[in-house]
Design a protein around this motif. Structure first.
Motif, mmCIF file in Angstrom:
data_model
loop_
_atom_site.group_PDB
_atom_site.id
_atom_site.type_symbol
_atom_site.label_atom_id
_atom_site.label_comp_id
_atom_site.label_asym_id
_atom_site.label_seq_id
_atom_site.Cartn_x
_atom_site.Cartn_y
_atom_site.Cartn_z
ATOM 1 N N VAL A 70 -7.344 6.290 12.003
ATOM 2 C CA VAL A 70 -7.259 5.100 12.854
ATOM 3 C C VAL A 70 -6.253 4.080 12.336
ATOM 4 C CG1 VAL A 70 -9.625 5.383 13.722
ATOM 5 C CG2 VAL A 70 -9.193 3.890 11.734
ATOM 6 N N SER A 71 -5.711 4.302 11.124
ATOM 7 C CA SER A 71 -4.748 3.334 10.597
ATOM 8 C C SER A 71 -3.902 3.981 9.502
ATOM 9 C CB SER A 71 -5.463 2.096 10.040
ATOM 10 O OG SER A 71 -6.339 2.443 8.982
ATOM 11 N N SER A 72 -2.734 3.335 9.274
ATOM 12 C CA SER A 72 -1.849 3.787 8.202
ATOM 13 C C SER A 72 -1.065 2.596 7.671
ATOM 14 C CB SER A 72 -0.871 4.858 8.702
ATOM 15 O OG SER A 72 0.034 4.316 9.637
ATOM 16 N N ILE A 73 -0.595 2.751 6.452
ATOM 17 C CA ILE A 73 0.299 1.784 5.815
ATOM 18 C C ILE A 73 0.992 2.527 4.674
ATOM 19 C CG2 ILE A 73 -1.415 0.911 4.174
ATOM 20 C CD1 ILE A 73 -0.238 -1.938 4.663
ATOM 21 N N GLU A 74 2.215 2.143 4.368
ATOM 22 C CA GLU A 74 2.912 2.788 3.255
ATOM 23 C C GLU A 74 3.892 1.816 2.639
ATOM 24 O OE1 GLU A 74 6.425 3.860 3.238
ATOM 25 O OE2 GLU A 74 6.867 3.298 5.274
ATOM 26 N N PHE A 75 4.362 2.190 1.445
ATOM 27 C CA PHE A 75 5.486 1.462 0.866
ATOM 28 C C PHE A 75 6.456 2.468 0.300
ATOM 29 C CE2 PHE A 75 3.065 1.792 -3.106
ATOM 30 C CZ PHE A 75 4.061 2.047 -4.036
ATOM 31 N N GLY A 76 7.696 2.035 0.230
ATOM 32 C CA GLY A 76 8.754 2.876 -0.299
ATOM 33 C C GLY A 76 10.035 2.063 -0.372
ATOM 34 N N PRO A 77 11.158 2.730 -0.564
ATOM 35 C CA PRO A 77 12.433 2.011 -0.634
ATOM 36 C C PRO A 77 12.713 1.269 0.671
ATOM 37 C CG PRO A 77 12.683 4.339 -1.246
ATOM 38 C CD PRO A 77 11.309 4.172 -0.704
ATOM 39 N N ILE A 108 8.899 8.438 15.787
ATOM 40 C CA ILE A 108 7.863 9.391 15.360
ATOM 41 C C ILE A 108 8.403 10.292 14.250
ATOM 42 C CG2 ILE A 108 6.476 11.384 16.095
ATOM 43 C CD1 ILE A 108 6.392 9.961 18.925
ATOM 44 N N ASP A 109 9.596 10.849 14.462
ATOM 45 C CA ASP A 109 10.202 11.721 13.443
ATOM 46 C C ASP A 109 10.401 10.990 12.119
ATOM 47 O OD1 ASP A 109 10.268 13.809 15.244
ATOM 48 O OD2 ASP A 109 12.407 13.598 15.706
ATOM 49 N N SER A 110 10.807 9.725 12.192
ATOM 50 C CA SER A 110 11.008 8.927 10.984
ATOM 51 C C SER A 110 9.704 8.771 10.203
ATOM 52 C CB SER A 110 11.569 7.554 11.366
ATOM 53 O OG SER A 110 11.522 6.677 10.275
ATOM 54 N N LYS A 111 8.622 8.497 10.891
ATOM 55 C CA LYS A 111 7.326 8.322 10.224
ATOM 56 C C LYS A 111 6.823 9.640 9.639
ATOM 57 C CE LYS A 111 7.546 4.069 11.121
ATOM 58 N NZ LYS A 111 8.044 3.201 10.058
ATOM 59 N N ALA A 143 -3.028 15.704 11.999
ATOM 60 C CA ALA A 143 -3.720 14.505 12.495
ATOM 61 C C ALA A 143 -2.817 13.287 12.433
ATOM 62 C CB ALA A 143 -5.000 14.262 11.697
ATOM 63 N N MET A 144 -2.009 13.199 11.369
ATOM 64 C CA MET A 144 -1.087 12.067 11.234
ATOM 65 C C MET A 144 0.022 12.140 12.277
ATOM 66 S SD MET A 144 -2.230 10.030 8.984
ATOM 67 C CE MET A 144 -0.789 8.981 8.788
ATOM 68 N N GLU A 145 0.552 13.319 12.545
ATOM 69 C CA GLU A 145 1.573 13.467 13.578
ATOM 70 C C GLU A 145 1.021 13.024 14.933
ATOM 71 O OE1 GLU A 145 3.384 17.369 13.605
ATOM 72 O OE2 GLU A 145 3.692 17.292 11.420
ATOM 73 N N HIS A 146 -0.193 13.463 15.236
ATOM 74 C CA HIS A 146 -0.844 13.056 16.489
ATOM 75 C C HIS A 146 -1.043 11.534 16.513
ATOM 76 C CE1 HIS A 146 -3.435 13.204 20.003
ATOM 77 N NE2 HIS A 146 -4.309 12.476 19.330
ATOM 78 N N PHE A 147 -1.517 10.977 15.408
ATOM 79 C CA PHE A 147 -1.734 9.531 15.300
ATOM 80 C C PHE A 147 -0.427 8.771 15.518
ATOM 81 C CE2 PHE A 147 -1.620 5.816 12.376
ATOM 82 C CZ PHE A 147 -2.575 5.027 12.997
ATOM 83 N N PHE A 148 0.647 9.164 14.821
ATOM 84 C CA PHE A 148 1.939 8.498 14.993
ATOM 85 C C PHE A 148 2.398 8.571 16.439
ATOM 86 C CE2 PHE A 148 3.104 9.549 10.324
ATOM 87 C CZ PHE A 148 2.523 8.369 9.883
#
Length: 187
Positions: free
Chosen positions: A75-82, A45-48, A16-21
């Motif tokens: 319907v939405s996403s957010i992330e944190f990382g380096p 897309i590959d990066s996400k 579902a996330m791949e489709h969403f991205f």
């Protein structure tokens, strides 16, 4: 009015996330007038997907995602990382150890309804809960840059013409104590 469920992703969310991205990134590139950059779209897309896989593989230790769902659909996403390489390089290493908020996406059918703001507010609380005192964020999308300027003010770094003539890349650095944490209920 709709109900948004916000939670951490799990392995069963991958498809579902791949489709969403794919949907959101393709739509974003089209709205930016960049629909013909199919190789860049695929790289984004590959990066996400790699970031999401890092989160799932490390249980949020390398990357930390939150997803928003309406009727069990992402319907939405957010992330944190380096912080990413462009941020580190453009800041001469100043932002090397500062976490980056990224992958802030809202499905086009749900944009302009407060979901992105809600996700950002929850991410602020998440960062505070994890003891983080600052974050950075970058954007090369002109439409998103307007939104980030409203939310965060002027960027700290502007990479003039980075994506072509008149198309800048912007980077913000903010201390947690300087961002408002505000929740509004209802409309």
């Amino acid at each position: 009015m709709f109900h948004v469920e916000i939670r951490r992703p799990n392995r069963s969310d991958r498809k579902a996330m791949e489709h969403f991205f794919r949907f959101v990134i393709t739509d974003t590139f089209a709205k930016e007038g960049l629909a013909d950059l199919s190789e860049d779209i695929e790289q984004e897309i590959d990066s996400k997907i790699r970031c999401l896989n890092e989160d799932i593989a490390t249980n949020g230790e390398q990357r930390y995602f939150l997803i928003g769902l309406v009727d069990n659909s992402v319907v939405s996403s957010i992330e944190f990382g380096p912080s990413n390489e462009l941020i580190r390089k453009s800041s001469n290493g100043e932002l090397r150890d500062v976490v980056e908020i990224g992958t802030v996406f809202v499905h086009p059918d749900y944009q302009q309804q407060g979901i992105g703001s809600l996700m950002l507010q929850i991410m602020y609380l998440t960062l505070l809960n994890k003891g983080m005192t600052e974050f950075c964020l970058d954007s090369g999308y002109t439409r998103a840059q307007r939104i980030w300027k409203k939310k965060l003010g002027e960027p700290d770094y502007v990479l003039q013409d980075h994506w072509g003539s008149g198309v800048d890349h912007m980077i913000w650095r903010r201390r947690m104590m300087d961002v408002p944490i505000v929740f509004s209920i209802g409309h």
